[in-house]
Write an enzyme that holds these catalytic residues in place. Structure first.
Site, PDB file in Angstrom:
ATOM      1  N   LYS A 177      29.986 -13.330  12.324  1.00  0.00           N
ATOM      2  CA  LYS A 177      30.307 -15.234  12.032  1.00  0.00           C
ATOM      3  C   LYS A 177      31.385 -16.360  11.581  1.00  0.00           C
ATOM      4  O   LYS A 177      32.032 -15.572  11.293  1.00  0.00           O
ATOM      5  CB  LYS A 177      28.939 -15.246  12.012  1.00  0.00           C
ATOM      6  CG  LYS A 177      28.227 -14.636  11.971  1.00  0.00           C
ATOM      7  CD  LYS A 177      26.836 -14.245  13.250  1.00  0.00           C
ATOM      8  CE  LYS A 177      26.201 -13.646  13.880  1.00  0.00           C
ATOM      9  NZ  LYS A 177      24.254 -13.265  13.516  1.00  0.00           N
TER      10      LYS A 177
HETATM   11  C1  LIG Z   1      23.959 -12.753  14.126  1.00  0.00           C
HETATM   12  C2  LIG Z   1      22.196 -13.909  14.817  1.00  0.00           C
HETATM   13  C3  LIG Z   1      21.228 -12.660  13.446  1.00  0.00           C
HETATM   14  C4  LIG Z   1      21.239 -11.796  12.509  1.00  0.00           C
HETATM   15  O1  LIG Z   1      21.777 -11.461  11.381  1.00  0.00           O
HETATM   16  P1  LIG Z   1      21.771 -11.198  10.085  1.00  0.00           P
HETATM   17  O2  LIG Z   1      22.369 -12.054   9.039  1.00  0.00           O
HETATM   18  O3  LIG Z   1      23.110  -9.980  10.821  1.00  0.00           O
HETATM   19  O4  LIG Z   1      20.506 -10.536   9.725  1.00  0.00           O
HETATM   20  C5  LIG Z   1      20.547 -13.354  13.829  1.00  0.00           C
HETATM   21  N1  LIG Z   1      20.261 -14.168  15.082  1.00  0.00           N
HETATM   22  C6  LIG Z   1      21.121 -14.357  15.618  1.00  0.00           C
HETATM   23  C7  LIG Z   1      21.481 -15.923  16.987  1.00  0.00           C
HETATM   24  C8  LIG Z   1      22.472 -14.102  15.479  1.00  0.00           C
HETATM   25  O5  LIG Z   1      23.626 -14.010  15.925  1.00  0.00           O
END
Ligand SMILES: *Cc1c(COP(=O)(O)O)cnc(C)c1O
Length: 379
Positions: A177
């Site tokens: 991210k």
């Molecule tokens: C990465 C992601 C998640 C989950 O995030 P985590 O921190 O790994 O639980 C949820 N929704 C979207 C759209 C994502 O890209």
């Protein structure tokens, strides 16, 4: 090999980790509290709750908003599966909503209205690729139907105005991210009661934390609700504080690289569609998605790109077509989501990507599309 995403981690993060280790306190404490305040301020609000993941944050947000068995929650299918799984965690029913169009792959407000019933209690909006969903129509939608809104802002760390529609907004700090703590997440809300409830559930429903007891501020605790262990720790929060200082400039790099990509693509791959291009929509440019021409075999493009040293991926396979969801909710049909998903290709995008590398990716795509066209003619 150019990866699709790459975490920006360096000496400053290592120093921050060493300082926490040397301090002797690694469980949730002052760094987590400082990270919560700093992250909230960065997003124009004053408090947030750090959690172990965005998935955990979505679960707690749904619980705090009182969503449960018998309730329906409108969800995108063009998302990571966690968005929808969280609805099942609280015993509610996800109702899949199609996207607006291939060029605006956000949840369609028309389809959402069409799928509202007397059981609809909430909608989860996802800022796909880091592109902000339109606040005014969704705010009106929320009021008209009297439902809660959760923003899945996993793609939107640092995005101006993320969180302006929702009752609770959840960010992800997973390693791919815009800001990373390896694993982690954050919930922001302007509603104190919602944040307090989430803060309580994050740590077993306990009324005092281990730091308070460690420092002699509290001797015991009560458990006032069913809680979980969804805490963040000091190591991650220390990394998050370092990352946050770079977030604005990283997102500026992403924006410039996206503009450069679009310009190169217009000239070298005119048959490829760039979603959100042309619209002056706020974005933190998490992804660089393109939509390939209809007849192209995406698998062979991906293989060919790998041969050119470029990793690509797909955001996303539609959630409603995963076997688990197909078994649970057969006959779900979302024509635009299905078409977008079958033609989408995500190109590398991360702050340290260089312009010559963008040129290489676009050239590789140009060549791959040409090779693919020849194969089709040969067949
Ligand atoms: C990465 C992601 C998640 C989950 O995030 P985590 O921190 O790994 O639980 C949820 N929704 C979207 C759209 C994502 O890209």
């Amino acid at each position: 090999m150019l990866p699709v995403a790459k975490p920006e981690l360096g000496e400053k993060e290592k120093q921050a980790l060493n300082a926490v280790i040397d301090s002797g306190w690694v469980a949730m404490g002052d760094h987590v509290a400082a990270f919560e305040r700093a992250f909230a301020r960065h997003h124009d609000t004053d408090d947030g709750v750090a959690v172990s993941s965005c998935t955990a944050g979505l679960h707690l947000s749904l619980k705090a908003l009182g969503i449960g068995p018998g309730d329906e929650v409108l969800v995108p299918s063009l998302t990571f599966v966690a968005t929808v799984n969280a609805v099942l965690y609280v015993g509610a029913t996800p109702v899949f909503v199609d996207i607006e169009s291939l060029s605006t792959p956000h949840m369609s407000i028309t389809d959402a209205a069409h799928k509202c019933t007397s059981k609809t209690k909430a909608v989860i909006l996802m800022h796909y690729g880091g592109y902000l969903m339109d606040a005014p129509p969704w705010t009106a939608f929320k009021e008209q139907y009297g439902i809660s809104v959760i923003e899945d802002a996993a793609h939107a760390a640092g995005l101006d105005r993320a969180g302006t529609i929702a009752d609770a907004t959840v960010f992800s700090f997973f390693s791919n991210k815009n800001l990373t703590t390896a694993e982690g997440g954050m919930v922001l809300s302007r509603d104190r009661a919602v944040l307090n409830e989430i803060r309580l559930m994050r740590s077993h429903g306990m009324t005092t934390g281990t730091t308070d007891r460690h420092r002699g501020h509290a001797l015991g605790y009560d458990v006032t609700t069913l809680g979980y262990n969804y805490r963040m720790d000091e190591l991650r929060a220390a990394v998050g504080l370092v990352q946050l200082k770079h977030l604005t400039s990283w997102n500026t790099n992403r924006k410039e690289l996206t503009e450069y990509y679009r310009w190169r693509l217009r000239n070298h791959c005119p048959e490829v569609l760039c979603p959100f291009d042309g619209a002056d929509r706020p974005s933190c440019h998490h992804l660089m998605p393109v939509v390939l021409p209809k007849q192209v075999n995406r698998e062979s493009i991906m293989v060919s790109m790998l041969h050119h040293g470029v990793q690509t991926s797909v955001h996303y396979a539609p959630v409603h077509l995963f076997s688990f969801y197909q078994r649970k909710y057969p006959f779900t049909s979302l024509p635009l989501t299905e078409e977008y998903s079958s033609r989408e290709l995500t190109l590398p995008l991360y702050p340290s990507l260089k312009e010559p590398e963008v040129e290489h990716v676009v050239q590789a795509l140009h060549n791959s599309l040409r090779e693919n066209a020849h194969e089709r003619v040969a067949i």
